[in-house]
Each structure stands twice: as structure tokens, then as C-alpha cells.
Scaffold this active site. Structure first.
Site, PDB file in Angstrom:
ATOM      1  NE  ARG A  17      -2.343   0.933   3.694  1.00  0.00           N
ATOM      2  CZ  ARG A  17      -3.044   0.684   4.801  1.00  0.00           C
ATOM      3  NH1 ARG A  17      -4.328   0.409   4.710  1.00  0.00           N
ATOM      4  NH2 ARG A  17      -2.463   0.677   5.975  1.00  0.00           N
TER       5      ARG A  17
ATOM      6  CB  SER B  87     -12.337  -2.000   1.813  1.00  0.00           C
ATOM      7  OG  SER B  87     -10.938  -2.135   1.840  1.00  0.00           O
TER       8      SER B  87
ATOM      9  CE  LYS C 241      -9.235   3.106   6.135  1.00  0.00           C
ATOM     10  NZ  LYS C 241      -8.923   4.085   5.111  1.00  0.00           N
TER      11      LYS C 241
END
Length: 216
Positions: free
Chosen positions: A41, A110, A139
Site C-alpha cells: 500500500r 473493503s 484512519k
């Protein structure tokens, strides 16, 4: 299409979480400890740098016969020839990504709320990344915290394997598996540990405990 998802310990990489240590060393140590799938990522790198990093990481993953997944970028996944792609709800749609990568290319998705699995796009997913199981301070753009109860409810109705992510730690790993997760996605719990290999080994042991609890 690769329908099967047999993996148990999923490393999601984070350069900052490696705490200024060599990124590739950290990942290789994690592989030695039992990580069996890796997602690269990189939100900050340009496409060229992302490709170069992915190519180097793929060499390491191939050495351990571990699939490498790219986050978000279908073009990087195509250029490097990796095993799969992962997208979020606000990323490129799976159907569009498959136009780039091929209709049988494995793509994880997701899932942030139950309604996310009620779409045609979600049926195209390889697995569901349940995000986040527990909220994390890093997050803040997520819609909900699933918790163990939410994970149990999702497991009852999901047709896909469930990868749990979000503040997954040694202390809660077995409970998350027992609640319905098929696989644990870990970031700082491995990347930030002094000995990433031992951290991965510890997660594998907790996963086995969770599987025994689930199968009682």
C-alpha cells in the site's frame, strides 16, 4: 477466477510503521515468521516509484512463494504482474479494474458496512476486507467500527472469505478469528515490532487458537 482464499496472515505494508528500518528487511522477516500474503500500500509514491518498489518486493515474495497484492492501482498491478489487487469503496470499481487486468484477475474489496455486500460489484470480489474491526487513530475516514458482533453478523451472510483489518493485535487476534474472520490483516502489529518474524509467529499461534475456538 481464483475463488479460493486459503490465507491466514495478511501483511499490509506501511513504510512509516517500519520505524525508519529497511522496508524490505521488515517484510522479509515477516515472511520468515509466517505471513502468507502481502499487500503493498503506497498512497504517496508516484506510479513509477510504486512500480519499482513493487518489482523489488515481488522478488522477495516470490522467493517465499507468497502472493503480492497491490493496493488501489490497477496499472501498477498490471505492470508488475502481481497476484492480485485490493480496492476500497472509493477506489476504482472492480468491474473497471477487471477491464485493465482481465475478468479473472483476483480483486479484494473493503467492506465498511453491511450494505456494501449488496451490490453487483461486491459479487465480483475475491474476498472482503472487513474495515475496520476496531477503530484506529490513524484512519479517521471510516464509516463504522465492526467490532466482534458486527463481524459475526457479516460472517453469517457473506459468500466470501473475510479478512479482518483495523487495530488487530496479538491480544485480540484469536477472538477476531473465533468471531468469523478467515484471515487477519496486520500493519503495525508486525511492521513496528522489534522482531517482525517473532511477531508474525505469535500471530500465527493466535490464529490457530482462534480456529480451535471457532470449531468447537
Amino acid at each position: 477466477m481464483i475463488d479460493d482464499f486459503p490465507y491466514r496472515l495478511y501483511l499490509v505494508t506501511d513504510q512509516l510503521a517500519c520505524l525508519e528500518r529497511d522496508f524490505f528487511w521488515v517484510v522479509e522477516e515477516a515472511l520468515k515468521g509466517g505471513v502468507d500474503i502481502v499487500q503493498l500500500r503506497e498512497k504517496e509514491l508516484n506510479e513509477f516509484a510504486f512500480i519499482r518498489k513493487a518489482e523489488r518486493l515481488k522478488i522477495i515474495c516470490d522467493r517465499y512463494h507468497v502472493p503480492l497484492i497491490i493496493n488501489d492501482s490497477a496499472q501498477v498491478a498490471k505492470n508488475v504482474g502481481v497476484a492480485g489487487l485490493h480496492v476500497g469503496q472509493s477506489d476504482l470499481a472492480i468491474s473497471k479494474a477487471k477491464e485493465v487486468l482481465g475478468k479473472d484477475f483476483p480483486i479484494g474489496l473493503s467492506i465498511e458496512q453491511l450494505s456494501d455486500i449488496q451490490t453487483l460489484e461486491s459479487e465480483l470480489a475475491w474476498y472482503y476486507g472487513v474495515s475496520p474491526v476496531f477503530s484506529t487513530p490513524t484512519k479517521t475516514d471510516t464509516r463504522t467500527e465492526w467490532g466482534l458482533n458486527g463481524l459475526q453478523e457479516l460472517q453469517k451472510i457473506s459468500s466470501k472469505k473475510l479478512v479482518a483489518i483495523g487495530n488487530i493485535k496479538i491480544q485480540n487476534a484469536a477472538d477476531v478469528i473465533a468471531a468469523g474472520a478467515d484471515c487477519l490483516a496486520v500493519v503495525s502489529g508486525i511492521c513496528s515490532e522489534q522482531q517482525p518474524a517473532k511477531a508474525a509467529e505469535a500471530f500465527r499461534m493466535e490464529i490457530e487458537k482462534g480456529l480451535k475456538l471457532k470449531n468447537r
